[in-house]
Design an enzyme around this catalytic site. Structure first.
Site, mmCIF file in Angstrom:
data_model
loop_
_atom_site.group_PDB
_atom_site.id
_atom_site.type_symbol
_atom_site.label_atom_id
_atom_site.label_comp_id
_atom_site.label_asym_id
_atom_site.label_seq_id
_atom_site.Cartn_x
_atom_site.Cartn_y
_atom_site.Cartn_z
ATOM 1 N N GLY A 242 0.822 -1.212 0.000
ATOM 2 C CA GLY A 242 0.000 0.000 0.000
ATOM 3 C C GLY A 242 0.853 1.258 0.000
ATOM 4 C CE1 TYR A 362 -2.821 8.872 2.003
ATOM 5 C CE2 TYR A 362 -5.189 8.734 2.175
ATOM 6 C CZ TYR A 362 -4.061 8.946 1.421
ATOM 7 O OH TYR A 362 -4.181 9.232 0.098
ATOM 8 C CD GLU A 363 -2.669 2.984 2.236
ATOM 9 O OE1 GLU A 363 -1.699 2.306 1.890
ATOM 10 O OE2 GLU A 363 -3.698 3.113 1.545
ATOM 11 N N GLY A 364 0.239 4.775 7.426
ATOM 12 C CA GLY A 364 1.517 4.850 8.126
ATOM 13 C C GLY A 364 2.086 6.250 8.028
#
Lengths: 380, 247
Positions: A242, A362-364
């Protein structure tokens, strides 16, 4: 070493660019203003195959490599990263997860419509009290024999309303901590699921973000992905891929702002000459170009490693952290180059600056990426 | 019925034009090549006709005269939906030689479509010459092409209106804007299938070039914009009269 793209990769980049420049640009400002979901665009892009471009053709996907995916994401996100994130979540989190770790039955039932873009997927990991710290899942999935009973709340879920297939991470054996986490495929229309309000976001306003509440939701046993306790590993593995999607998104935001800045600097005059002839602006353009080129190479390297079947987790963390951070810097400079015009919506760069911020979160978050990178260097 | 689309491999329309060799050759360095926009619309219309007529059109082929560098352009045409491509392996020199080369491939086709011009040299000659080489009719400035039952219906713009005509096959349709609304974007499936579609390389025939480029000239750069104070109408009129000579 070979830095050439294949004919196909070039064709995909051009297809993405054509769609973005011809179609997305028409209503991107209006959708941002009204926080309106790009229904027709997602339908069109599904027909073109972008929603499942990484999936094997035997599951109705496009069968394209990750390098092509980076090129497509960059082009789309130059214009519209809300559409970009919808594509990214569907491809690199939901489809990737089911394709790599699901059973044949799960692929048949869920992956195929997702790859065709007939259904959109969402990835439900974050919780009100578990964002970066994904190990402390409060959502529970109780084993009831032939099914699991799901209870809890998930936060900040992209595609929560537009999507109909959820990948849900939940705690099944609290005493085992993160080794007791499982992941399930949940259909959104299952009884007991309700959505929170549409989040009124700063940027990427055309993608829909909600919290999702589960109250005694029955999930069939066969919808668990992998062995019992595989959930945390699943989430971490899936997020590795991702990150390439979001890194490419950040790259696209930066290069979109950059292209607009170069054009503006060549046209706009100040003190009797074009902005480009003032070294203060020319050097900014140079700095932007260097950062973007570095970010692009990070993204392509991570994608290449993934395509070669080599470990890419650290490379994708570096790509995401760097691309997100420079997207923020580059878009801030783009607004500065545009001066007052940069601060109004018509010129796009303020929107790109708002969008860039989310890529650091987002996503880390960028900080989580630094944990991933530093641990890989310092362990052992 | 078989359709052939003649494709010119042209520089992207945003290319900055430069010349080399004492202004006798177009500088191809760094140029992005595309399907000539009119040809791309012709291909789009051919695909629409194939879908609409349900089996009546058995094959859509594309042909281009050019070296190996033209192949990505042909591959894109295959990805958009053409069934087969031909590349006649020589440099496109002038309209006569291009038409003569294409005529060799075009003999078995019922409808041959050419863009009204190519966006590089704007010669507007290949379509007409091609029909002469093949000794078949041609219709120019075609803005709509339809097949109803077995009849060909063509619409072309004329001053103040349109004329509708029909013709027997085979024929050459020289198409202009309006033949299709927008070119298609290739889908992932199309791009994947294009790998397996035939791209035939054909040896060129001997043909004389009837013209050759002597040199190119870029248009003179635009004069700087003169700003005249809104109060000073007299100066404006003077300049329009004496300098711009437009009134």
């Amino acid at each position: 070493m070979n830095f050439n793209f294949t004919e196909e990769q070039e064709m995909i980049r051009q297809a993405a660019r054509d769609y973005a420049e011809r179609e997305l640009i028409k209503d991107v400002l209006e959708r941002d203003e009204k926080a309106e979901y790009p229904t027709q665009h997602i339908k069109n892009l599904s027909e073109l195959g972008f929603l499942g471009m990484l999936v094997d053709p035997k599951y109705d996907g496009g069968g394209m490599d990750t390098v092509s995916y980076v090129l497509a994401m960059e082009e789309i996100c130059k214009i519209d990263s809300s559409v970009g994130v919808i594509i990214s979540v569907n491809n690199s989190l939901v489809c990737y997860g089911i394709e790599n770790y699901g059973t044949e039955e799960q692929k048949e039932k869920y992956l195929k419509p997702l790859a065709r873009g007939e259904k959109i997927g969402a990835f439900l990991l974050s919780e009100p009290e578990a964002g970066s710290d994904a190990t402390h899942q409060r959502t529970t999935a109780e084993d009831k024999g032939d099914h699991y009973l799901l209870n809890g709340t998930k936060n900040w879920i992209t595609n929560a309303n537009s999507g109909s297939i959820y990948i849900v991470v939940a705690q099944t054996h609290p005493e085992k901590k993160h080794k007791g986490i499982n992941v399930f495929i949940v259909e959104k229309d299952s009884p007991g699921i309700s959505l929170g309000q549409h989040e009124d976001k700063m940027g990427m306003r055309s993608s829909d973000t909600h919290s999702v509440m589960f109250t005694d939701v029955k999930v069939p046993k066969e919808n668990r992905i992998g062995e019992d306790g595989f959930g945390f590993k699943f989430a971490m593995k899936t997020l590795e891929g991702g990150r390439i999607g979001i890194a490419s998104q950040a790259l696209g935001i930066a290069s979109g702002a950059f292209e607009r800045s170069v054009n503006y600097a060549k046209e706009r005059k100040a003190f009797g000459t074009e902005l480009a002839n003032h070294q203060a602006i020319a050097f900014k353009i140079s700095d932007m170009a260097v950062k973007i080129e570095a970010a692009r190479n990070f993204c392509l390297k991570a994608a290449w490693l993934k395509d070669q079947g080599k470990p890419f987790g650290v490379a994708s963390a570096m790509a995401k952290q760097y691309a997100a951070d420079i997207a923020m810097e580059v878009t801030t400079d783009a607004v500065q180059i545009h001066g007052g015009y940069g601060y109004v919506k018509e010129y796009h760069v303020e929107r790109l600056m708002r969008e860039a911020k989310l890529t650091q979160i987002y996503e880390g978050t960028s900080e989580i990426q630094k944990i991933v990178i530093s641990r890989s260097i310092l362990k052992g | 019925m078989k359709i052939l689309i003649c494709i010119s491999n042209v520089p992207d329309t945003t290319t900055k034009i430069k010349f080399t060799g004492d202004s006798t050759e177009f500088d191809v360095a760094g140029v992005q090549w595309i399907i000539n926009p009119w040809d791309e619309l012709a291909l789009t219309r051919a695909l629409e006709l194939k879908e609409k007529t349900n089996g009546k059109i058995e094959k859509i082929s594309v042909v281009s005269v050019g070296l190996k560098t033209a192949e990505p352009t042909l591959r894109k045409a295959l990805a958009i939906g053409a069934d087969e491509a031909f590349r006649i392996d020589c440099e496109a020199k002038d309209s006569n030689s291009v038409a003569a080369q294409i005529a060799e491939v075009a003999k078995d086709y019922d409808i041959i479509m050419c863009g009204i011009e190519a966006s590089d040299y704007n010669g507007s000659a290949v379509g007409g010459m091609l029909s002469e080489f093949l000794n078949i009719p041609s219709v120019s400035s075609v803005s709509n092409l339809d097949i109803e039952n077995n009849d060909i219906l063509i619409s072309r713009e004329i001053d103040g209106g349109a004329e509708i005509l029909t013709t027997k096959i085979p024929f050459v349709a020289i198409v202009q804007k309006g033949i299709a609304i927008e070119p298609r974007i290739p889908s992932m499936r199309g791009i994947m299938m294009a790998r397996k579609k035939p791209l035939n390389v054909v040896s060129p025939i001997e043909v004389e070039n009837l013209t050759e480029f002597v040199s190119f000239e870029l248009p003179p750069s635009k004069a700087a914009c003169k700003m005249i104070d809104a109060e000073n109408v007299k100066e404006l009129v003077d300049l329009l009269h004496n300098e711009a000579k437009v009134i």
